[in-house]
Design a protein around this motif. Structure first.
Motif, mmCIF file in Angstrom:
data_model
loop_
_atom_site.group_PDB
_atom_site.id
_atom_site.type_symbol
_atom_site.label_atom_id
_atom_site.label_comp_id
_atom_site.label_asym_id
_atom_site.label_seq_id
_atom_site.Cartn_x
_atom_site.Cartn_y
_atom_site.Cartn_z
ATOM 1 N N LEU A 65 0.838 -1.202 0.000
ATOM 2 C CA LEU A 65 0.000 0.000 0.000
ATOM 3 C C LEU A 65 0.869 1.246 0.000
ATOM 4 C CD1 LEU A 65 -2.760 1.409 0.158
ATOM 5 C CD2 LEU A 65 -2.639 1.128 2.663
ATOM 6 N N ARG A 66 1.940 1.221 0.740
ATOM 7 C CA ARG A 66 2.862 2.373 0.791
ATOM 8 C C ARG A 66 3.479 2.606 -0.594
ATOM 9 N NH1 ARG A 66 5.600 6.619 1.190
ATOM 10 N NH2 ARG A 66 6.808 7.157 3.015
ATOM 11 N N ARG A 67 3.947 1.525 -1.226
ATOM 12 C CA ARG A 67 4.568 1.628 -2.549
ATOM 13 C C ARG A 67 3.566 2.156 -3.581
ATOM 14 N NH1 ARG A 67 4.848 -0.627 -7.176
ATOM 15 N NH2 ARG A 67 3.386 -2.301 -6.746
ATOM 16 N N VAL A 68 2.376 1.587 -3.606
ATOM 17 C CA VAL A 68 1.344 1.996 -4.552
ATOM 18 C C VAL A 68 0.924 3.447 -4.293
ATOM 19 C CG1 VAL A 68 -1.104 1.605 -5.159
ATOM 20 C CG2 VAL A 68 0.486 -0.329 -5.004
ATOM 21 N N SER A 69 0.818 3.829 -3.034
ATOM 22 C CA SER A 69 0.376 5.177 -2.687
ATOM 23 C C SER A 69 1.407 6.231 -3.063
ATOM 24 C CB SER A 69 0.045 5.256 -1.189
ATOM 25 O OG SER A 69 -1.061 4.426 -0.899
ATOM 26 N N VAL A 70 2.676 5.957 -2.833
ATOM 27 C CA VAL A 70 3.726 6.911 -3.222
ATOM 28 C C VAL A 70 3.692 7.125 -4.734
ATOM 29 C CG1 VAL A 70 6.235 7.209 -3.416
ATOM 30 C CG2 VAL A 70 5.217 6.538 -1.230
ATOM 31 N N ARG A 71 3.592 6.041 -5.488
ATOM 32 C CA ARG A 71 3.503 6.145 -6.945
ATOM 33 C C ARG A 71 2.255 6.926 -7.357
ATOM 34 N NH1 ARG A 71 2.160 0.846 -9.203
ATOM 35 N NH2 ARG A 71 0.067 1.647 -8.953
ATOM 36 N N HIS A 72 1.136 6.624 -6.696
ATOM 37 C CA HIS A 72 -0.116 7.311 -7.014
ATOM 38 C C HIS A 72 -0.037 8.804 -6.710
ATOM 39 C CE1 HIS A 72 -4.245 8.554 -7.159
ATOM 40 N NE2 HIS A 72 -4.193 8.895 -5.883
ATOM 41 N N PHE A 73 0.523 9.148 -5.559
ATOM 42 C CA PHE A 73 0.614 10.560 -5.188
ATOM 43 C C PHE A 73 1.430 11.330 -6.228
ATOM 44 C CE2 PHE A 73 0.217 9.388 -0.392
ATOM 45 C CZ PHE A 73 -1.142 9.162 -0.544
ATOM 46 N N LEU A 74 2.532 10.749 -6.666
ATOM 47 C CA LEU A 74 3.347 11.403 -7.683
ATOM 48 C C LEU A 74 2.585 11.547 -8.999
ATOM 49 C CD1 LEU A 74 6.791 9.689 -7.007
ATOM 50 C CD2 LEU A 74 6.137 12.062 -6.496
ATOM 51 N N ARG A 75 1.882 10.494 -9.401
ATOM 52 C CA ARG A 75 1.099 10.541 -10.637
ATOM 53 C C ARG A 75 0.015 11.614 -10.540
ATOM 54 N NH1 ARG A 75 -0.377 5.964 -14.037
ATOM 55 N NH2 ARG A 75 0.068 4.613 -12.260
#
Length: 154
Positions: A65-75
């Protein structure tokens, strides 16, 4: 849409969110895919039992969730910048606070030497993660929908 109404809309009897509702779709693309993945990881975390034996799996889901969320926030921030979204800086600040809160949750779930039993920490994490996701989605992401519509390729 209120946070409770949105949460009700995203849960079906089989426990999976129904992200086909037009009210929940932002871009029919990467942002929606990210939201579905975040929701699914949280749903899977919440479904885990609060027994010590499940701690390792819980941490694996939280790490993902942390990995996906960091990527999502940047996107999401790149999309907002490209369309000159007027609330970008506020949104970016919310993302930083969300990442910090998620790190705190991960730390609490990971802490084997704690004043609290794992079952209690897990139950609190269940509540907090759902709030973490739905509060941000309803209050910050959904209002972005009208701006995204202006920039959609037709």
């Amino acid at each position: 849409m209120t946070m409770d109404a949105h949460r009700d809309e995203t849960h079906r009897s089989d426990g999976r969110g129904d992200w086909r509702s037009a009210r929940m779709v932002l871009d029919n693309g990467g942002l929606d895919a990210d939201h579905r993945m975040q929701h699914e990881l949280i749903r899977r975390f919440v479904a885990l039992p609060g027994e010590e034996a499940g701690r390792r799996q819980a941490l694996a889901l939280l790490s993902e969730l942390r990995r996906v969320s960091v990527r999502h926030f940047l996107r999401e921030e790149r999309v907002q910048a490209s369309m000159r979204y007027p609330h970008l800086e506020e949104h970016r600040g919310q993302h930083r606070r969300l990442a910090t809160l998620l790190d705190d949750i991960i730390g609490q779930v990971d802490a084997e030497e704690s004043a609290f039993e794992y079952a209690y920490v897990k139950a609190k994490a269940d509540e907090l993660l759902q709030f973490w996701f739905f509060d941000h989605f309803v209050k910050a992401d959904l209002p972005m929908k009208s701006h995204l519509a202006k920039f959609a390729v037709r």
